[in-house]
Design an enzyme around this catalytic site. Structure first.
Site, PDB file in Angstrom:
ATOM      1  N   ASP A 130       0.780  -1.234   0.000  1.00 50.72           N
ATOM      2  CA  ASP A 130       0.000   0.000   0.000  1.00 50.72           C
ATOM      3  C   ASP A 130       0.814   1.289   0.000  1.00 50.72           C
ATOM      4  O   ASP A 130       0.242   2.365   0.008  1.00 50.72           O
ATOM      5  CB  ASP A 130      -0.950  -0.004   1.216  1.00 50.72           C
ATOM      6  CG  ASP A 130      -2.032   1.054   1.108  1.00 50.72           C
ATOM      7  OD1 ASP A 130      -2.450   1.348  -0.019  1.00 50.72           O
ATOM      8  OD2 ASP A 130      -2.456   1.581   2.153  1.00 50.72           O
ATOM      9  N   CYS A 184     -21.785  -8.333  -6.984  1.00 51.61           N
ATOM     10  CA  CYS A 184     -22.567  -7.316  -6.278  1.00 51.61           C
ATOM     11  C   CYS A 184     -24.051  -7.374  -6.664  1.00 51.61           C
ATOM     12  O   CYS A 184     -24.915  -7.012  -5.855  1.00 51.61           O
ATOM     13  CB  CYS A 184     -22.031  -5.916  -6.577  1.00 51.61           C
ATOM     14  SG  CYS A 184     -20.503  -5.509  -5.717  1.00 51.61           S
ATOM     15  N   CYS A 187     -27.425  -5.054  -5.499  1.00 53.00           N
ATOM     16  CA  CYS A 187     -27.208  -4.437  -4.177  1.00 53.00           C
ATOM     17  C   CYS A 187     -26.513  -3.080  -4.326  1.00 53.00           C
ATOM     18  O   CYS A 187     -25.582  -2.927  -5.111  1.00 53.00           O
ATOM     19  CB  CYS A 187     -26.361  -5.359  -3.310  1.00 53.00           C
ATOM     20  SG  CYS A 187     -25.995  -4.696  -1.670  1.00 53.00           S
ATOM     21  N   CYS A 190     -23.783  -0.096  -0.026  1.00 54.65           N
ATOM     22  CA  CYS A 190     -22.587   0.710   0.212  1.00 54.65           C
ATOM     23  C   CYS A 190     -22.730   2.104  -0.363  1.00 54.65           C
ATOM     24  O   CYS A 190     -22.213   3.084   0.202  1.00 54.65           O
ATOM     25  CB  CYS A 190     -21.348   0.016  -0.356  1.00 54.65           C
ATOM     26  SG  CYS A 190     -21.405  -0.303  -2.134  1.00 54.65           S
ATOM     27  N   CYS A 194     -23.435   6.072   2.229  1.00 56.54           N
ATOM     28  CA  CYS A 194     -22.367   7.072   2.279  1.00 56.54           C
ATOM     29  C   CYS A 194     -22.905   8.430   2.708  1.00 56.54           C
ATOM     30  O   CYS A 194     -23.774   9.002   2.037  1.00 56.54           O
ATOM     31  CB  CYS A 194     -21.685   7.191   0.914  1.00 56.54           C
ATOM     32  SG  CYS A 194     -20.334   8.406   0.908  1.00 56.54           S
ATOM     33  N   CYS A 210     -15.019  11.793   0.130  1.00 62.24           N
ATOM     34  CA  CYS A 210     -14.914  10.605   0.994  1.00 62.24           C
ATOM     35  C   CYS A 210     -14.423  10.998   2.383  1.00 62.24           C
ATOM     36  O   CYS A 210     -13.423  11.708   2.529  1.00 62.24           O
ATOM     37  CB  CYS A 210     -13.959   9.605   0.353  1.00 62.24           C
ATOM     38  SG  CYS A 210     -13.659   8.141   1.355  1.00 62.24           S
ATOM     39  N   CYS A 237     -13.427   6.162   7.764  1.00 63.06           N
ATOM     40  CA  CYS A 237     -14.857   5.844   7.748  1.00 63.06           C
ATOM     41  C   CYS A 237     -15.025   4.414   7.258  1.00 63.06           C
ATOM     42  O   CYS A 237     -14.378   4.006   6.285  1.00 63.06           O
ATOM     43  CB  CYS A 237     -15.595   6.813   6.835  1.00 63.06           C
ATOM     44  SG  CYS A 237     -17.377   6.495   6.682  1.00 63.06           S
ATOM     45  N   CYS A 240     -19.330   2.130   4.309  1.00 62.19           N
ATOM     46  CA  CYS A 240     -19.584   1.338   3.101  1.00 62.19           C
ATOM     47  C   CYS A 240     -19.090  -0.098   3.257  1.00 62.19           C
ATOM     48  O   CYS A 240     -19.642  -1.028   2.661  1.00 62.19           O
ATOM     49  CB  CYS A 240     -18.979   1.998   1.870  1.00 62.19           C
ATOM     50  SG  CYS A 240     -17.184   2.174   1.872  1.00 62.19           S
ATOM     51  N   CYS A 244     -21.788  -4.160   3.825  1.00 65.15           N
ATOM     52  CA  CYS A 244     -21.709  -5.142   2.733  1.00 65.15           C
ATOM     53  C   CYS A 244     -22.254  -6.496   3.193  1.00 65.15           C
ATOM     54  O   CYS A 244     -21.772  -7.062   4.186  1.00 65.15           O
ATOM     55  CB  CYS A 244     -20.271  -5.306   2.263  1.00 65.15           C
ATOM     56  SG  CYS A 244     -20.083  -6.503   0.922  1.00 65.15           S
TER      57      CYS A 244
END
Length: 343
Positions: A130, A184, A187, A190, A194, A210, A237, A240, A244
């Site tokens: 990352d 997904c 659905c 998410c 938000c 975001c 946060c 989302c 799920c």
């Protein structure tokens, strides 16, 4: 077979899944990244544009790489983090940041797997967690770990979406796994949850809206129209992720270093507002929160105080209304106005 032994070794080191893809398995990434940057959705994250060539093409990052091993590590929380949003006198820290910095924990484990691979084959390797321009989520989907959901995070039928990603680039030509398909369906939980409508469309994110970006990456004052929507979220946060439905298959975190510290499970805003730079560094030593610094963190705490509807927190905002940092002072004055009921 080497690949089977590699997966076995990765699981023995604590990873939940390990899959393989080729460096050229994500040809769609450059165009997607260009569209994202052209729309300005990266906000202040200038490094996304600066390293776009590498981020859009894993082969360019290391031309000698023949295979990429993608690994998943769960950090599933012990309770639903959405429950903490109702405790308005407390701050909410994103689940991943409630203990040790996952970059350090995950990289050590990745390096052990990589060393094993080198000792077995004499190949060359590079490990990434990352912090390099690697498109981990598209690569994770190409390798079959999961698929990028409508919230743009990776979702797994086996792990839900509470997991970190690590990558081992290697000069070995390993057999790639089959890419994962999108599951997904219709659905949109998410998207609908938000608070700031940060998803212009399914599978698209505008980072400028975001809350994770606003509380972590954004420098300076947050737009006043967005501050009430932050609620008591003071670092990141999880909304989302938390809603799920695939989380019914989530695996428990395997490393206790991901278990939440008691003092970071809904910490009192009053205590956090009193942190000076030294106290902040001491409290968050070894934590990813330390990276944003005291001023940005206390700014977030003051926005939460302003949203708390708790007049007992007024003294904390008042003490910071002349803080040496102008952004903190601005946040304190805004919090006082909110508590006075002027907004």
């Amino acid at each position: 077979m080497l690949k089977e032994r590699l997966v076995t070794q990765a699981l023995a080191e604590g990873f939940a899944m390990a899959r393989v893809c080729a460096p050229d398995a994500v040809p769609e990434v450059p165009d997607r990244l260009e569209a994202f940057l052209r729309a300005g959705r990266q906000g202040q994250m200038s490094w996304l544009a600066d390293r776009a060539h590498w981020r859009g093409n894993p082969h360019a990052l290391w031309p000698d790489a023949r295979s990429i091993v993608m690994l998943a590590e769960p950090y599933t929380p012990g309770h639903d983090p959405l429950e903490d949003l109702d405790r308005k006198d407390r701050g909410v820290v994103s689940v991943y940041a409630r203990n040790k910095d996952y970059h350090d924990v995950l990289k050590k484990r990745l390096k052990r797997v990589a060393r094993w691979l080198v000792s077995e084959t004499g190949c060359e390797v590079k490990v990434f967690v990352d912090t390099a321009p690697v498109p981990e989520k598209p690569l994770g989907q190409a390798a079959g770990l999961g698929w990028q959901g409508k919230h743009t995070n990776l979702v797994s039928r086996d792990l839900g979406n509470w997991f970190f990603l690590g990558a081992i680039f290697t000069t070995l030509p390993l057999e790639p796994d089959e890419a994962e398909a999108d599951h997904c369906g219709s659905c949109r939980r998410c998207l609908d949850i938000c608070p700031t409508d940060a998803f212009p469309a399914p599978y698209q994110l505008d980072a400028r809206l975001c809350i994770s970006y606003l509380t972590i990456e954004h420098r300076g004052p947050v737009d006043e129209a967005l501050r009430p929507k932050l609620g008591n979220r003071i670092y990141g946060c999880d909304d989302c992720l938390a809603v799920c439905p695939w989380n019914k298959f989530a695996s428990a975190a395997r490393d206790q270093k991901y278990a939440a510290r008691e003092d970071l499970e809904a910490p009192p805003l009053a205590h956090l507002a009193r942190l000076d730079d030294v106290a902040f560094r001491q409290k968050f030593s070894g934590s990813p929160i330390k990276r944003i610094g005291r001023d940005r963190f206390v700014r977030n705490v003051l926005y939460a105080i302003g949203n708390s509807e708790d007049p007992s927190l007024m003294p904390e905002a008042d003490k910071l209304s002349n803080d040496a940092d102008p952004t903190v002072a601005d946040a304190a004055r805004w919090a006082k106005q909110r508590l006075f009921g002027e907004n």
